[in-house]
Design a protein around this motif. Structure first.
Motif, PDB file in Angstrom:
ATOM      1  N   GLN A   6       0.750  -1.131  -0.049  1.00  0.00           N
ATOM      2  CA  GLN A   6      -0.009   0.019   0.155  1.00  0.00           C
ATOM      3  C   GLN A   6       0.935   1.200  -0.239  1.00  0.00           C
ATOM      4  OE1 GLN A   6      -3.056   0.217   2.862  1.00  0.00           O
ATOM      5  NE2 GLN A   6      -3.635  -1.896   2.429  1.00  0.00           N
ATOM      6  N   PRO A   7       0.329   2.345  -0.454  1.00  0.00           N
ATOM      7  CA  PRO A   7       1.260   3.463  -0.404  1.00  0.00           C
ATOM      8  C   PRO A   7       1.355   3.760   0.813  1.00  0.00           C
ATOM      9  CG  PRO A   7      -1.226   4.007  -1.149  1.00  0.00           C
ATOM     10  CD  PRO A   7      -1.065   2.643  -0.950  1.00  0.00           C
ATOM     11  N   PRO A   8       2.656   4.660   1.267  1.00  0.00           N
ATOM     12  CA  PRO A   8       3.013   4.887   2.481  1.00  0.00           C
ATOM     13  C   PRO A   8       2.071   6.119   2.950  1.00  0.00           C
ATOM     14  CG  PRO A   8       4.716   5.649   1.049  1.00  0.00           C
ATOM     15  CD  PRO A   8       3.640   4.791   0.305  1.00  0.00           C
ATOM     16  N   PRO A   9       1.799   6.160   4.365  1.00  0.00           N
ATOM     17  CA  PRO A   9       1.034   7.440   4.563  1.00  0.00           C
ATOM     18  C   PRO A   9       1.881   8.635   4.505  1.00  0.00           C
ATOM     19  CG  PRO A   9       1.527   6.103   6.500  1.00  0.00           C
ATOM     20  CD  PRO A   9       2.238   5.322   5.314  1.00  0.00           C
ATOM     21  N   ALA A  10       1.060   9.757   4.457  1.00  0.00           N
ATOM     22  CA  ALA A  10       1.865  10.845   4.305  1.00  0.00           C
ATOM     23  C   ALA A  10       2.163  11.609   5.686  1.00  0.00           C
ATOM     24  CB  ALA A  10       0.757  11.886   3.577  1.00  0.00           C
ATOM     25  N   LEU A  11       3.309  11.595   5.744  1.00  0.00           N
ATOM     26  CA  LEU A  11       3.781  12.263   6.908  1.00  0.00           C
ATOM     27  C   LEU A  11       4.360  13.630   6.957  1.00  0.00           C
ATOM     28  CD1 LEU A  11       6.103   9.187   8.318  1.00  0.00           C
ATOM     29  CD2 LEU A  11       3.498   9.697   8.968  1.00  0.00           C
ATOM     30  N   ILE A  12       3.310  14.362   6.796  1.00  0.00           N
ATOM     31  CA  ILE A  12       3.478  16.094   6.817  1.00  0.00           C
ATOM     32  C   ILE A  12       3.269  16.540   8.096  1.00  0.00           C
ATOM     33  CG2 ILE A  12       2.712  18.001   5.372  1.00  0.00           C
ATOM     34  CD1 ILE A  12       1.844  16.025   3.271  1.00  0.00           C
ATOM     35  N   MET A  13       4.388  17.285   8.496  1.00  0.00           N
ATOM     36  CA  MET A  13       4.197  18.238   9.885  1.00  0.00           C
ATOM     37  C   MET A  13       4.647  19.462   9.216  1.00  0.00           C
ATOM     38  SD  MET A  13       6.325  15.500  12.229  1.00  0.00           S
ATOM     39  CE  MET A  13       5.413  14.651  13.285  1.00  0.00           C
ATOM     40  N   SER A  14       4.370  20.522  10.260  1.00  0.00           N
ATOM     41  CA  SER A  14       4.791  21.657   9.992  1.00  0.00           C
ATOM     42  C   SER A  14       6.201  21.823  10.546  1.00  0.00           C
ATOM     43  CB  SER A  14       4.107  22.654  10.954  1.00  0.00           C
ATOM     44  OG  SER A  14       4.216  22.336  12.541  1.00  0.00           O
ATOM     45  N   VAL A  16       7.482  23.372  12.718  1.00  0.00           N
ATOM     46  CA  VAL A  16       7.638  23.408  14.548  1.00  0.00           C
ATOM     47  C   VAL A  16       7.471  21.893  14.763  1.00  0.00           C
ATOM     48  CG1 VAL A  16       6.464  24.030  16.358  1.00  0.00           C
ATOM     49  CG2 VAL A  16       7.057  25.860  14.637  1.00  0.00           C
ATOM     50  N   ALA A  17       6.472  21.305  14.516  1.00  0.00           N
ATOM     51  CA  ALA A  17       6.051  20.070  14.851  1.00  0.00           C
ATOM     52  C   ALA A  17       7.249  18.993  14.549  1.00  0.00           C
ATOM     53  CB  ALA A  17       4.824  19.382  14.219  1.00  0.00           C
ATOM     54  N   CYS A  52       0.881  10.925  15.968  1.00  0.00           N
ATOM     55  CA  CYS A  52      -0.517  10.651  15.774  1.00  0.00           C
ATOM     56  C   CYS A  52      -1.264  11.827  15.705  1.00  0.00           C
ATOM     57  CB  CYS A  52      -1.024   9.724  16.748  1.00  0.00           C
ATOM     58  SG  CYS A  52      -0.142   8.024  16.843  1.00  0.00           S
ATOM     59  N   SER A  53      -0.936  12.971  16.273  1.00  0.00           N
ATOM     60  CA  SER A  53      -1.846  13.986  16.214  1.00  0.00           C
ATOM     61  C   SER A  53      -1.488  14.874  15.096  1.00  0.00           C
ATOM     62  CB  SER A  53      -1.209  15.219  17.216  1.00  0.00           C
ATOM     63  OG  SER A  53      -1.710  14.711  18.586  1.00  0.00           O
ATOM     64  N   CYS A  54      -0.280  14.732  14.585  1.00  0.00           N
ATOM     65  CA  CYS A  54       0.249  15.532  13.245  1.00  0.00           C
ATOM     66  C   CYS A  54      -0.505  14.852  12.087  1.00  0.00           C
ATOM     67  CB  CYS A  54       1.589  15.983  13.213  1.00  0.00           C
ATOM     68  SG  CYS A  54       1.972  17.114  14.568  1.00  0.00           S
ATOM     69  N   ALA A 109       3.464  25.722  21.773  1.00  0.00           N
ATOM     70  CA  ALA A 109       2.436  25.364  22.988  1.00  0.00           C
ATOM     71  C   ALA A 109       1.282  24.718  22.299  1.00  0.00           C
ATOM     72  CB  ALA A 109       2.406  26.936  23.565  1.00  0.00           C
ATOM     73  N   ASP A 110       0.683  25.260  21.178  1.00  0.00           N
ATOM     74  CA  ASP A 110      -0.445  24.766  20.834  1.00  0.00           C
ATOM     75  C   ASP A 110      -0.423  23.326  20.358  1.00  0.00           C
ATOM     76  OD1 ASP A 110      -2.015  27.104  21.193  1.00  0.00           O
ATOM     77  OD2 ASP A 110      -1.778  27.735  18.990  1.00  0.00           O
ATOM     78  N   LEU A 111       1.051  22.933  19.829  1.00  0.00           N
ATOM     79  CA  LEU A 111       1.111  21.755  19.538  1.00  0.00           C
ATOM     80  C   LEU A 111       1.252  20.643  20.923  1.00  0.00           C
ATOM     81  CD1 LEU A 111       2.497  19.381  17.633  1.00  0.00           C
ATOM     82  CD2 LEU A 111       4.532  20.109  18.037  1.00  0.00           C
TER      83      LEU A 111
END
Length: 129
Positions: A6-14, A16-17, A52-54, A109-111
């Protein structure tokens, strides 16, 4: 072993993250090498929750691979284990959130606020309970 292609999941983070995630993964590894298992565990749980959050697809992607590669007996967690892991990582997340608020870095802080909120779901996903 029959791994489904399967295609890999997109791991895109800001940015800062990505910096904070990399920091926690590095610290988890460093403290593990130094033999400080409890601190390493808290850092690893925090990094997992951040991932998991990002990147919501990361949890499902990891679950699929873990089903093939991880012996469930190695990762069975009791309710006490769950509470202990949550408490350590939650305290760390809130401490970092407060630090970043105090220095005016509100995106960070929001992260950490979001990571603290998502800890239960992230910890539940780590092991079959």
């Amino acid at each position: 072993m029959d791994l489904v292609e399967q295609p890999p999941p997109a791991l895109i983070m800001s940015p800062v993250a990505a910096r904070q995630f990399s920091y926690h993964v590095r610290l988890a590894a460093s403290t593990a090498v130094a033999g400080n298992v409890e601190e390493s565990a808290a850092e690893a749980v925090l990094a997992w929750s951040m991932l998991c959050s990002c990147c919501p697809t990361a949890m499902e992607g990891a679950r699929g691979v873990a089903a093939e590669l991880v012996d469930p007996d190695r990762i069975t967690a009791t309710d006490a284990d769950h509470r202990r892991a949550h408490a350590r990582a939650h305290d760390l997340a809130l401490s970092l959130e407060a630090h970043f608020v105090s220095v005016g870095q509100h995106e960070a802080a929001d992260l950490y606020e979001q990571v603290a909120d998502d800890l239960d779901q992230a910890i539940d996903a780590l092991a079959q309970r």
